[in-house]
Design an enzyme around this catalytic site. Sequence first.
Site, short mmCIF file in Angstrom:
data_model
loop_
_atom_site.label_atom_id
_atom_site.label_comp_id
_atom_site.label_asym_id
_atom_site.label_seq_id
_atom_site.Cartn_x
_atom_site.Cartn_y
_atom_site.Cartn_z
N SER A 1 0.84 -1.19 0.00
CA SER A 1 0.00 0.00 0.00
C SER A 1 0.88 1.24 0.00
CB SER A 1 -0.95 0.00 1.20
OG SER A 1 -0.23 -0.14 2.41
N GLY B 1 -0.45 4.57 0.36
CA GLY B 1 -1.21 5.72 0.82
C GLY B 1 -2.06 6.30 -0.30
N GLY C 1 -6.60 1.23 5.11
CA GLY C 1 -5.83 0.04 4.76
C GLY C 1 -6.56 -1.25 5.11
N ASP C 2 -7.31 -1.22 6.20
CA ASP C 2 -8.08 -2.39 6.60
C ASP C 2 -9.22 -2.64 5.61
OD1 ASP C 2 -6.43 -2.37 8.87
OD2 ASP C 2 -7.83 -1.07 9.94
N GLY D 1 -2.12 4.91 -3.92
CA GLY D 1 -2.75 3.65 -4.27
C GLY D 1 -2.00 2.44 -3.78
#
Length: 355
Positions: free
Chosen positions: A228, A230, A286-287, A233
């Site tokens: 990831s 941020g 992110g989750d 993308g």
Amino acid sequence: MNTVITVTLNPALDQTVRVANLTPGDVNRAESLEFNAGGKGVNVAGCLADYGVATIVTGLLGAEDSAAFDALFAAKRIDDRFVRVPGRTRINVKLVDTARHETTDINLATTPPAPGCVEALERRIAELARPGRWCVLAGSLPPGVDPSFYRRMTRVLHDAGVHVALDTSGAPLTEALAATDPRDLPDLVKPNQAELEALLGRTLHDDEAIIAAACELAARGIRYVVVSLGGRGALGVMASQPPAGSHSAPPQSRASAAALRAAPRAFQVFRATPPRVPVASTVGAGDAFVAGLVASLLEARTWAEAGRQATAFAAGKLARVGPHLPDHATLAALAARVEVETFTLAAAADGAVQP
């Protein structure tokens, strides 16, 4: 669609304070205050449940103040199988600057679990393991829990036919990915760039270096590696040929391990760029991305479409405080705005990645 298990050993009550133009060292007037049940696995479960995936949550949860968690699980029809432990759940403070679209996290320390609690959780995870299920092992470990916990649970889950996604950092991630037996390695891992750099002990200066590093992890025996980035993308790598001896490989392939090691391995790569969206809170984005990946793999989407859908999940979550997604129509509209580039790389027997 098969049931997903999420495991959170270090849940938290997220106290979100929204303030415009946060000024450290000065008096700030808050716009709002909100409490949400949180923790990485809890956030993943909340997003999966909103999408319509049957979800079980487990982990270690303080018995004294679980009301917010009880309410979340009841509202989303999530099967609560947490091991209740003595004491309170930690509180994490999230300062959301609504003018700058920035979030400052203040995460409090966790009390070490009482004797026997971790062993009870290990038994609970083994009880929930069913062939074909996905299990998401997510978040930090409380003080006193051995960093090998995730690696050991991955072996237990794989022996039961469960697919494992791992989203953690620091010592637990290093311990998990240092395994030499493919059965101890997760099927999916999602570090961010800083976590990947810390894991490999080198700086990754550009996307090319990040992709090569992700391929390096995939070559160890991890089928899906997503990094990831941020607001930029994510980059995702899928090993199209499982390594010899992998738990997912048929028994007869293990007899030809030497031949498989000598053969080049192909990697399917996606680069997903998110659309610009209003941001209420970046906490849990992110989750949500992990939830989108797992849901996409359950739906047998292509790897590129999994990247698109996961990015849409993260974008949809950004407009909300707490582990919540918009409806399917909104997610579809967001997915249509995600830019996805795909290509294939090959790795020779010496591990060098080639276009």
